[in-house]
Write a protein that holds these residues in place. Sequence first.
Motif, mmCIF file in Angstrom:
data_model
loop_
_atom_site.group_PDB
_atom_site.id
_atom_site.type_symbol
_atom_site.label_atom_id
_atom_site.label_comp_id
_atom_site.label_asym_id
_atom_site.label_seq_id
_atom_site.Cartn_x
_atom_site.Cartn_y
_atom_site.Cartn_z
ATOM 1 N N GLN A 252 75.533 1.821 90.470
ATOM 2 C CA GLN A 252 75.341 0.403 89.753
ATOM 3 C C GLN A 252 76.632 -0.515 90.292
ATOM 4 O O GLN A 252 76.366 -1.647 90.100
ATOM 5 C CB GLN A 252 75.494 0.814 88.375
ATOM 6 C CG GLN A 252 74.268 1.365 87.742
ATOM 7 C CD GLN A 252 74.576 1.589 86.319
ATOM 8 O OE1 GLN A 252 75.632 2.111 85.838
ATOM 9 N NE2 GLN A 252 73.460 1.340 85.545
ATOM 10 N N LYS A 261 68.138 -3.220 93.846
ATOM 11 C CA LYS A 261 67.013 -2.742 92.758
ATOM 12 C C LYS A 261 66.040 -1.800 93.414
ATOM 13 O O LYS A 261 65.609 -0.737 92.799
ATOM 14 C CB LYS A 261 66.307 -3.972 92.265
ATOM 15 C CG LYS A 261 67.256 -4.860 91.639
ATOM 16 C CD LYS A 261 66.541 -5.977 90.648
ATOM 17 C CE LYS A 261 65.546 -5.490 89.779
ATOM 18 N NZ LYS A 261 64.968 -6.630 88.893
ATOM 19 N N ARG A 290 68.276 1.695 81.509
ATOM 20 C CA ARG A 290 67.633 0.932 82.315
ATOM 21 C C ARG A 290 66.107 1.495 82.491
ATOM 22 O O ARG A 290 65.725 2.530 82.270
ATOM 23 C CB ARG A 290 68.294 1.350 83.918
ATOM 24 C CG ARG A 290 69.803 1.042 83.745
ATOM 25 C CD ARG A 290 70.311 -0.338 83.931
ATOM 26 N NE ARG A 290 71.739 -0.433 84.053
ATOM 27 C CZ ARG A 290 72.285 -1.523 84.032
ATOM 28 N NH1 ARG A 290 71.298 -2.690 84.154
ATOM 29 N NH2 ARG A 290 73.331 -1.706 84.499
ATOM 30 N N THR A 291 65.406 0.187 82.993
ATOM 31 C CA THR A 291 63.888 0.493 83.180
ATOM 32 C C THR A 291 63.825 0.889 84.596
ATOM 33 O O THR A 291 64.117 0.197 85.484
ATOM 34 C CB THR A 291 63.197 -0.830 82.879
ATOM 35 O OG1 THR A 291 63.340 -1.444 81.567
ATOM 36 C CG2 THR A 291 61.918 -0.731 83.058
ATOM 37 N N ARG A 367 59.437 -4.516 91.226
ATOM 38 C CA ARG A 367 60.760 -5.327 91.338
ATOM 39 C C ARG A 367 61.071 -6.231 90.184
ATOM 40 O O ARG A 367 61.831 -6.300 89.421
ATOM 41 C CB ARG A 367 61.027 -6.011 92.691
ATOM 42 C CG ARG A 367 62.535 -6.770 92.548
ATOM 43 C CD ARG A 367 62.663 -7.769 93.539
ATOM 44 N NE ARG A 367 62.388 -7.050 94.918
ATOM 45 C CZ ARG A 367 63.364 -6.247 95.712
ATOM 46 N NH1 ARG A 367 64.649 -6.600 95.149
ATOM 47 N NH2 ARG A 367 63.355 -5.924 96.668
ATOM 48 N N ASN A 370 61.146 -3.988 86.608
ATOM 49 C CA ASN A 370 62.111 -2.959 86.379
ATOM 50 C C ASN A 370 63.600 -3.282 86.793
ATOM 51 O O ASN A 370 63.843 -4.310 87.853
ATOM 52 C CB ASN A 370 61.632 -1.780 87.508
ATOM 53 C CG ASN A 370 60.468 -0.923 86.987
ATOM 54 O OD1 ASN A 370 60.387 -0.373 86.203
ATOM 55 N ND2 ASN A 370 59.371 -1.527 87.615
ATOM 56 N N ASP A 371 64.330 -2.623 86.303
ATOM 57 C CA ASP A 371 65.781 -2.442 86.760
ATOM 58 C C ASP A 371 66.090 -2.008 87.959
ATOM 59 O O ASP A 371 66.943 -2.404 88.880
ATOM 60 C CB ASP A 371 66.689 -2.079 85.758
ATOM 61 C CG ASP A 371 66.661 -2.877 84.563
ATOM 62 O OD1 ASP A 371 66.656 -4.239 84.501
ATOM 63 O OD2 ASP A 371 66.777 -2.299 83.405
#
Length: 465
Positions: A252, A261, A290-291, A367, A370-371
Motif C-alpha cells: 500500500q 490497483k 479493501r475491496t 479496476r 475495486n481497490d
Amino acid sequence: MELREVLAALRAGWWLPLIGLVVGGAAALIVSLLQAPLYTSSTQLFVSTRDTASTSEAFQGSQFSQQRVTSYARLITGEELAQRVIDRLGLEVSPGELSARITATAMSNTVLIDVTVTDESPERTQRIADAVGAEFTEFAAELETPDGADVSPVKVTVTDGAEVASAPSSPQTTRNVALGLLVGLLVGAGLAILRVRMDRTVKDPDEVVQLTGVPVIGTVLRDDALEKRHVVDRNSTTRTAEDYRQLRTNLQFLNVDQPPKVIMVTSALPSEGKTTAVVNLGLALADAGRTVTIVEADLRKPKVTRYLGIVGGVGLTNVLAGTAEVEDVVQRYGPSGLSVIASGPTPPNPGELLASSNMHAFLEKLRSGNDFVLVDAPPLLPVADSTGLAVYMDGVLLSVRYGSTRKEQLQQAAVSLERVGAKTLGVILNIVPARAELASAYGYGYGYGYGSEPEGGTKGGKRRA
C-alpha cells in the motif's frame, strides 16, 4: 567474500565442520593404531685431526674436519656401511633396507655428526646405532689413511653411545589425532564456504536488488500447515499471518500518490508460492477493509479456486469469449470484501486470450469497482502467457522461493518483464526456513505469537512470576 558472508556460510553449513572434525579425528586415530610402533636410537660422532702441535695447525685441522663431516654424513647412510653393519650383527635385511633406516646429520659449523636409527625393535635399534658408530670409525680410518702410511690423519670418535628407547617414537597418536581434528575442521569449514559459493539459488535480498532492480517487499516464513491448506488463519497471530499483513502494508505504501490497483503476481517457474501469495495477500487486503478481486489467470494450471474451496466451472475465459458477463462469474468469498473470478474452461490459446483487447477491457472494468485487482498469472519462463498480460498491469510482483529459485532464472524473469515495458513493483521471498540468516535478521527468532497472550496471565488464569 566478506567476513559476514563467511560467518553466514559457516552458520548455514555448521554440520560440515562438525562432520569434518569427527571424520578427521577418527581417521587419524585409526591410522595411528594400525601403524607398527617404531623406536629411535641415536649416537653422535666427533671428527678431528691428529698431530696438531701448534695453534695454526689446530685451526687448519678444525677447518679440514668441518669440510669432511658433510661427506661423512652421506657415507654413513650409504649401502657400503650398511653392509658392514649387517655382517657385524648378522641381520637378515638388505643393505638398501638398512640404509633407509639410518639418518645422519652434519651439524652446521661443527665437527659433529648426529646419527639416528629407526626400527621396530628397541633393542635392535640400539645395537644397530652402536654398530654404525663402531663400523664408521674403522671405515673412515681406511678411507683417510694415505698409501704407505699406517695411521689416518682423521680420527672419528663416538661421543654419545646409543641407548635403548623406552617408548616408541612413532606413531605419535596424540599429535596425529590433534592434526586430524584440525585438518578435518578446516576441510569441513572449506566445504561449507564452497557450498555457499557454489549455491546459485536466491537467498539474499541484496542479490535480489542486483538481479531485478527492485527490492524485496515481503518475506514469508516457511509454514508446514500453510503448505497443506494454502490459506492462513486470518484471526491468528502466527508469524505467517503477520508476514502477509506486513506485505499488505508495504504494497500500500509503494506509491502513495498513485498506488497500483491492478497487480499481477507471477514467478519464474512453477511451485514458487505465487498462488498462495495471491490468495493470502488478497485476504489480508480484504481484512483491512479493501475491496479486492482475485483473477485466476493461470489458465493452464488454475489453483486459486481449489485453494479457496470454491466453484471453478465458469470464469475468465467465458467473459473473454463473450459468453458471460463479469457479474455472472464473480464469486464472493467470506464476509470480507474479497471476490474471486475463476479461470473457466481451458482454452486452446491461453497466451493470445490473455493478451487480447478483451482482457484489457475486462481489467479496466474490474479496476473501476475495486481497490485492488490481483491477477494470478502463469510462471514467466515456461510459457509466454504472462508477458503479454503484464503490459495491462499497474505493476508486477515476482514470487521467489528461498533456496530454490536460481539467480539466472530470476534475472531472466525480470528481463522478460522489462522487455515488454512492464513495471516490476517488488519481490516476495517465499518459504524462508526459520533457521535461515534472513529469518534471524527479520527478528523471526523471537518465535510466533508476539503479543497474542491475553492480558492478565497465561492459560488457566495463572500469572507469570
